[in-house]
Motif scaffolding. Structure first.
Motif, PDB file in Angstrom:
ATOM      1  N   ARG A 377       0.836  -1.209   0.000  1.00 51.41           N
ATOM      2  CA  ARG A 377       0.000   0.000   0.000  1.00 51.41           C
ATOM      3  C   ARG A 377       0.870   1.258   0.000  1.00 51.41           C
ATOM      4  O   ARG A 377       0.555   2.242  -0.661  1.00 51.41           O
ATOM      5  CB  ARG A 377      -0.901   0.016   1.236  1.00 51.41           C
ATOM      6  CG  ARG A 377      -1.991  -1.024   1.172  1.00 51.41           C
ATOM      7  CD  ARG A 377      -2.873  -0.952   2.392  1.00 51.41           C
ATOM      8  NE  ARG A 377      -3.751  -2.122   2.453  1.00 51.41           N
ATOM      9  CZ  ARG A 377      -4.694  -2.286   3.373  1.00 51.41           C
ATOM     10  NH1 ARG A 377      -4.896  -1.372   4.280  1.00 51.41           N
ATOM     11  NH2 ARG A 377      -5.449  -3.364   3.373  1.00 51.41           N
ATOM     12  N   ARG A 378       1.951   1.216   0.772  1.00 53.02           N
ATOM     13  CA  ARG A 378       2.850   2.369   0.830  1.00 53.02           C
ATOM     14  C   ARG A 378       3.442   2.659  -0.545  1.00 53.02           C
ATOM     15  O   ARG A 378       3.487   3.799  -0.990  1.00 53.02           O
ATOM     16  CB  ARG A 378       3.993   2.104   1.833  1.00 53.02           C
ATOM     17  CG  ARG A 378       3.571   2.121   3.270  1.00 53.02           C
ATOM     18  CD  ARG A 378       3.316   3.555   3.628  1.00 53.02           C
ATOM     19  NE  ARG A 378       2.675   3.667   4.924  1.00 53.02           N
ATOM     20  CZ  ARG A 378       3.178   4.370   5.931  1.00 53.02           C
ATOM     21  NH1 ARG A 378       4.325   4.967   5.806  1.00 53.02           N
ATOM     22  NH2 ARG A 378       2.510   4.483   7.047  1.00 53.02           N
ATOM     23  N   LEU A 381       0.786   3.933  -2.796  1.00 51.18           N
ATOM     24  CA  LEU A 381       0.476   5.333  -2.488  1.00 51.18           C
ATOM     25  C   LEU A 381       1.533   6.251  -3.096  1.00 51.18           C
ATOM     26  O   LEU A 381       1.207   7.271  -3.723  1.00 51.18           O
ATOM     27  CB  LEU A 381       0.406   5.529  -0.967  1.00 51.18           C
ATOM     28  CG  LEU A 381       0.274   6.974  -0.502  1.00 51.18           C
ATOM     29  CD1 LEU A 381      -1.032   7.582  -0.954  1.00 51.18           C
ATOM     30  CD2 LEU A 381       0.399   7.065   1.016  1.00 51.18           C
ATOM     31  N   ILE A 388      -0.201  11.423  -9.834  1.00 50.86           N
ATOM     32  CA  ILE A 388      -1.112  12.566  -9.694  1.00 50.86           C
ATOM     33  C   ILE A 388      -0.338  13.879  -9.815  1.00 50.86           C
ATOM     34  O   ILE A 388      -0.804  14.827 -10.457  1.00 50.86           O
ATOM     35  CB  ILE A 388      -1.877  12.466  -8.348  1.00 50.86           C
ATOM     36  CG1 ILE A 388      -2.918  11.340  -8.438  1.00 50.86           C
ATOM     37  CG2 ILE A 388      -2.562  13.785  -7.994  1.00 50.86           C
ATOM     38  CD1 ILE A 388      -3.588  10.991  -7.140  1.00 50.86           C
ATOM     39  N   ALA A 391       0.398  14.504 -13.404  1.00 51.65           N
ATOM     40  CA  ALA A 391      -0.834  14.933 -14.092  1.00 51.65           C
ATOM     41  C   ALA A 391      -1.157  16.383 -13.751  1.00 51.65           C
ATOM     42  O   ALA A 391      -1.558  17.167 -14.625  1.00 51.65           O
ATOM     43  CB  ALA A 391      -1.982  14.011 -13.693  1.00 51.65           C
ATOM     44  N   LEU A 392      -0.966  16.742 -12.474  1.00 50.56           N
ATOM     45  CA  LEU A 392      -1.259  18.116 -12.036  1.00 50.56           C
ATOM     46  C   LEU A 392      -0.346  19.124 -12.715  1.00 50.56           C
ATOM     47  O   LEU A 392      -0.795  20.167 -13.207  1.00 50.56           O
ATOM     48  CB  LEU A 392      -1.091  18.220 -10.516  1.00 50.56           C
ATOM     49  CG  LEU A 392      -2.308  17.864  -9.674  1.00 50.56           C
ATOM     50  CD1 LEU A 392      -1.952  17.880  -8.202  1.00 50.56           C
ATOM     51  CD2 LEU A 392      -3.435  18.849  -9.947  1.00 50.56           C
ATOM     52  N   LEU A 395      -1.321  19.384 -16.327  1.00 55.46           N
ATOM     53  CA  LEU A 395      -2.561  20.154 -16.483  1.00 55.46           C
ATOM     54  C   LEU A 395      -2.305  21.643 -16.269  1.00 55.46           C
ATOM     55  O   LEU A 395      -2.810  22.492 -17.014  1.00 55.46           O
ATOM     56  CB  LEU A 395      -3.596  19.672 -15.459  1.00 55.46           C
ATOM     57  CG  LEU A 395      -4.549  18.565 -15.908  1.00 55.46           C
ATOM     58  CD1 LEU A 395      -5.390  18.092 -14.736  1.00 55.46           C
ATOM     59  CD2 LEU A 395      -5.458  19.056 -17.035  1.00 55.46           C
ATOM     60  N   GLY A 396      -1.485  21.931 -15.242  1.00 54.69           N
ATOM     61  CA  GLY A 396      -1.166  23.323 -14.920  1.00 54.69           C
ATOM     62  C   GLY A 396      -0.481  24.014 -16.099  1.00 54.69           C
ATOM     63  O   GLY A 396      -0.836  25.136 -16.473  1.00 54.69           O
ATOM     64  N   TYR A 398      -0.591  23.080 -19.208  1.00 51.53           N
ATOM     65  CA  TYR A 398      -1.530  23.143 -20.338  1.00 51.53           C
ATOM     66  C   TYR A 398      -2.483  24.338 -20.185  1.00 51.53           C
ATOM     67  O   TYR A 398      -2.714  25.085 -21.126  1.00 51.53           O
ATOM     68  CB  TYR A 398      -2.308  21.829 -20.412  1.00 51.53           C
ATOM     69  CG  TYR A 398      -3.286  21.776 -21.561  1.00 51.53           C
ATOM     70  CD1 TYR A 398      -2.841  21.590 -22.876  1.00 51.53           C
ATOM     71  CD2 TYR A 398      -4.653  21.915 -21.346  1.00 51.53           C
ATOM     72  CE1 TYR A 398      -3.734  21.557 -23.934  1.00 51.53           C
ATOM     73  CE2 TYR A 398      -5.554  21.882 -22.407  1.00 51.53           C
ATOM     74  CZ  TYR A 398      -5.087  21.701 -23.696  1.00 51.53           C
ATOM     75  OH  TYR A 398      -5.969  21.675 -24.728  1.00 51.53           O
ATOM     76  N   VAL A 399      -2.989  24.503 -18.938  1.00 49.59           N
ATOM     77  CA  VAL A 399      -3.922  25.609 -18.673  1.00 49.59           C
ATOM     78  C   VAL A 399      -3.215  26.945 -18.890  1.00 49.59           C
ATOM     79  O   VAL A 399      -3.763  27.865 -19.510  1.00 49.59           O
ATOM     80  CB  VAL A 399      -4.509  25.505 -17.243  1.00 49.59           C
ATOM     81  CG1 VAL A 399      -5.250  26.777 -16.861  1.00 49.59           C
ATOM     82  CG2 VAL A 399      -5.427  24.312 -17.136  1.00 49.59           C
ATOM     83  N   LEU A 402      -2.785  27.542 -22.466  1.00 45.33           N
ATOM     84  CA  LEU A 402      -4.090  27.842 -23.063  1.00 45.33           C
ATOM     85  C   LEU A 402      -4.470  29.300 -22.831  1.00 45.33           C
ATOM     86  O   LEU A 402      -4.951  29.993 -23.738  1.00 45.33           O
ATOM     87  CB  LEU A 402      -5.129  26.921 -22.422  1.00 45.33           C
ATOM     88  CG  LEU A 402      -6.430  26.674 -23.160  1.00 45.33           C
ATOM     89  CD1 LEU A 402      -6.183  25.813 -24.390  1.00 45.33           C
ATOM     90  CD2 LEU A 402      -7.406  25.963 -22.234  1.00 45.33           C
ATOM     91  N   GLU A 403      -4.221  29.765 -21.616  1.00 46.18           N
ATOM     92  CA  GLU A 403      -4.621  31.133 -21.279  1.00 46.18           C
ATOM     93  C   GLU A 403      -3.702  32.171 -21.892  1.00 46.18           C
ATOM     94  O   GLU A 403      -4.103  33.309 -22.124  1.00 46.18           O
ATOM     95  CB  GLU A 403      -4.711  31.284 -19.756  1.00 46.18           C
ATOM     96  CG  GLU A 403      -5.957  30.574 -19.240  1.00 46.18           C
ATOM     97  CD  GLU A 403      -6.053  30.527 -17.730  1.00 46.18           C
ATOM     98  OE1 GLU A 403      -5.157  31.054 -17.054  1.00 46.18           O
ATOM     99  OE2 GLU A 403      -7.029  29.930 -17.240  1.00 46.18           O
TER     100      GLU A 403
END
Lengths: 405, 362
Positions: A377-378, A381, A388, A391-392, A395-396, A398-399, A402-403
């Protein structure tokens, strides 16, 4: 309830005139008896007056009449008269029925068979008579925790004489019984844990018929509570061997008054083992004892290791309740094995310890599986957090891109 | 030659207004100002509700309602089912985060005054959804059938029994009898997996439709600034800009849920024994603690009435006031508009203090 009993006793006391207290409650010891002390006396609560023992007439206020020899006044009761005086009521079934139909009436008969009673019959005035144990003017029912013969107080009451070296000198018996008993597992159960069924002096020696148990009947005394141990001992090779050597069964290994909590160290050939008192290293008995010690300690260690592992897994939040429940079976097997020891056959003991070890293998495996799962599990995790985070960040970016467009 | 993807897309376009929906989403704007980050709370609540639906559906595959089976089936999920521990722990942690997020969303909407005309019904549907979430929490708490949940449900169902006239029928309805039994479990299970989800789905649909219809509310202060200085007004497209930012917040929530589930797996407890005495210090879930602690502290008799009953009536009044807040926000006759933020602050502080007090109290 207690208040109700005291009140009902006081009412009975108040209903029967007892003029003796008018004077004696104001006199100093040894003639003085306070009204409060006497009110707590079981006899007073049953409506008896001083005259029931001392004779005379307690209903008159005239001291001359109250303490008239003609009225049967006896004055101070001599020690040697006490057993028969008490028996004049307590051995009378008809009379005792009026007060307590379930109370036995054979105390005096038993007393006469006791060491105390036999010496009393020979004129020994130092031996215990009824009042030495039960008290005199403050005599309470044995069920009253303040009574000198309440289970928790019996050993202390006996020790008043039996721990007094000077007093016991003429009899030539030891006076360390109470000191030893205070260190025993039985005292711990009775006084510390408040288990009133735990043994005290009278449980083994008897009360009114108190006699030291002889070599032949020690096992019988212990087996009243330790039934299985006694049954196994009766089938063991030690039974005949002990009898031949004149050794008194259980107490040979466990002692009598200073019975400590038994440990696995008691069996085997180690420094705390009692087997080496008779066996020598290398003989058949010592070999068996060593084997039995190893079987017990192996199971105890396996249980401890399994418990430690399951505890560690549980502290990490793993669900191991099924394995913990199963571990109880191993503990039961160890408990049973510690009883089976009294058969003194390693093959018989092995059956119990093997059953326990089989359970510990399963619980230990469950603990190991839980810890592996925890590690998994460790790692899972960690990988998830990384995924994650990537991905963050993606996404950051990309955003932002985009802006900016 | 058209690619397979284009072919599928063209096929879909002819049968489903995908491009229209996309155009609508791209047309939709989200205001950007100093309070914009509060907009994410609603989306986070929706995401957590989605997690609940997904993990709840997975748990349903193994969970068996019934006094003789419930605990064992949860134990089986936790120990034998592949990743069962993760699903159950995520479900439990997510439930708590969902309630927290729903409260946070409610108070943010309240303080930003987003409930103003024409968004009164959006607020009402939101408050009803919060009540539903509390209902989910209460009904789901008993399902593992452990000692804590058993006795907490016992205490919880006794509270409405204090209400005059309807109290006892409510208790019998919730319990399915006089005591907490297998009937209570199947009843609450029914609420938890069928009735409440159906009503919640409907309400969420209404809530989202109203938000889409009226768009995001702009706080009065910001609105005034933009009116005074129109060039300061900023907006971003709902799709993809706002959706992608929301997606980032969802990722953070997902990571938090995973970490909580892995580091602090939800405890299974000990199987409920209806014949055992209640363990000392039994407490409900944290979101009911402020009410529980208030009822504990309230005197037995207050203003000549039963204290506990008075407390329950007070909760009812507060719940009703919360539901009807947009209609109570008036300048006349008492200028309640001016008092509402202050009262909400006091109420929030009271809830926080009582929750902490209930948590630490023996």
């Amino acid at each position: 309830m207690a208040a109700l009993l005291v009140c009902s006793g006081l009412m009975a006391f108040a209903q029967t005139k007892n003029s003796c207290l008018d004077c004696h409650s104001n006199l100093p010891e040894p003639l003085g008896v306070s009204a409060e002390t006497y009110s707590q006396n079981i006899h007073a609560q049953k409506g008896l007056t001083c005259a029931a023992c001392h004779g005379g007439d307690a209903s008159t206020d005239d001291p001359e009449k109250a303490m008239s020899r003609a009225a049967g006044w006896k004055g101070k009761i001599e020690r040697k008269q006490v057993p028969e005086l008490c028996a004049s009521c307590h051995a009378d079934a008809e009379r005792m029925k009026k007060y307590n139909p379930s109370l036995r009436v054979d105390q005096f008969q038993q007393y006469k068979t006791s060491v105390h009673g036999m010496k009393w019959a020979k004129g020994d005035s130092k031996v215990a008579v009824c009042t030495d144990c039960h008290g005199v003017h403050d005599l309470r029912a044995p069920s009253d925790p303040r009574s000198t013969v309440h289970p928790t107080n019996i050993a202390t009451t006996c020790s008043h004489c039996h721990a007094d070296a000077e007093y016991m000198k003429p009899y030539g018996i030891k006076t360390d019984q109470f000191a030893n008993y205070e260190q025993s597992v039985h005292h711990d159960a009775m006084v510390v844990r408040g288990d009133l069924s735990a043994p005290t002096c009278t449980t083994c020696h008897g009360n009114h018929g108190a006699t030291p148990p002889g070599v032949a009947n020690v096992t019988a005394v212990c087996s009243n509570c330790h039934v299985f141990q006694a049954q196994l001992f009766a089938t063991s090779p030690h039974k005949d061997a002990f009898a031949a050597l004149g050794l008194p069964g259980c107490v040979t290994c466990h002692s009598n008054h200073a019975i400590k909590h038994p440990t696995d160290e008691m069996i085997g050939t180690g420094p705390k083992a009692v087997c080496t008192n008779c066996h020598t290293a290398g003989d058949a008995g010592a070999t068996q004892a060593e084997a039995m010690h190893n079987q017990l300690t192996e199971l105890a260690a396996a249980i401890a290791a399994s418990d430690e592992l399951l505890g560690r897994a549980e502290r990490q939040g793993m669900e191991v309740s099924q394995a913990k429940l199963q571990a109880a079976q191993a503990r039961e097997a160890l408990l049973k094995a510690r009883v089976t020891v009294h058969a003194f056959r390693d093959s018989e003991l092995k059956r119990d310890t093997d059953a326990g070890l089989a359970v510990t293998r399963q619980t230990h495996a469950a603990g190991e599986k839980a810890m592996e799962e925890w590690k998994f599990r460790r790692v899972g995790l960690g990988l998830s957090v990384v995924a994650i985070a990537i991905a963050l960040v993606g996404l950051g970016l990309y955003v932002r891109n985009l802006e900016q467009q | 030659m058209a690619s397979p993807a284009n072919t599928i897309r063209q096929w879909l376009d002819e049968r489903f207004p995908l491009d229209d929906i996309k155009a609508l989403a791209q047309k939709k704007k989200v205001p950007v100002h100093r309070y914009s980050y509060w907009y994410f709370l609603g989306g986070m609540t929706l995401f957590l509700f989605g997690v609940q639906v997904l993990t709840g559906a997975l748990l349903l595959m193994y969970y068996r309602p019934g006094a003789d089976e419930a605990f064992e089936s949860v134990q089986f999920i936790m120990t034998q089912v592949q990743f069962g521990w993760l699903i159950r722990s995520v479900h439990s942690w997510s439930a708590n985060l969902l309630v927290f997020m729903a409260f946070a969303h409610l108070f943010s909407v309240l303080f930003l005054k987003s409930y103003r005309k024409p968004r009164e019904l959006t607020w009402v549907s939101g408050v009803l959804l919060l009540f539903l979430m509390l209902g989910f929490g209460f009904s789901g708490y008993l399902l593992p059938w452990n000692t804590l949940s058993y006795f907490a449900t016992k205490v919880g169902t006794e509270i409405p029994a204090q209400i005059p006239i309807i109290g006892r029928p409510v208790l019998l309805f919730l319990r399915g009898g006089e005591d907490i039994t297998g009937s209570t479990l199947t009843r609450l299970y029914g609420f938890h997996v069928a009735i409440l989800p159906a009503v919640a789905t409907l309400l969420i649909g209404v809530h989202l439709a109203l938000i889409q219809w009226f768009g995001m509310s702009v706080p009065p202060g910001v609105e005034a600034e933009w009116q005074a200085r129109p060039e300061g007004k900023r907006e971003i497209r709902f799709f993809p800009n706002f959706v992608l930012r929301e997606l980032m917040a969802w990722y953070v929530a997902l990571g938090l849920l995973g970490a909580l589930a892995a580091l602090f797996p939800w405890s299974l407890g000990v199987k409920a024994d209806p014949f055992a005495s209640a363990p000392a210090g039994i407490k409900p879930e944290w979101y009911f603690l402020s009410m529980f602690q208030t009822l504990k502290l309230i005197p037995a008799k207050l203003l000549g009435m039963d204290g506990e009953m008075l407390g329950i009536l007070a909760f009812g009044v507060i719940g009703g006031a919360a539901l009807l807040l947009p209609f109570l926000d008036r300048e006349k006759p008492f200028n309640t508009r001016r008092w509402i933020p202050g009262l909400a602050c006091v109420f929030l502080g009271y809830m926080t203090v009582m929750t902490v007090y209930g948590w630490v109290a023996k």
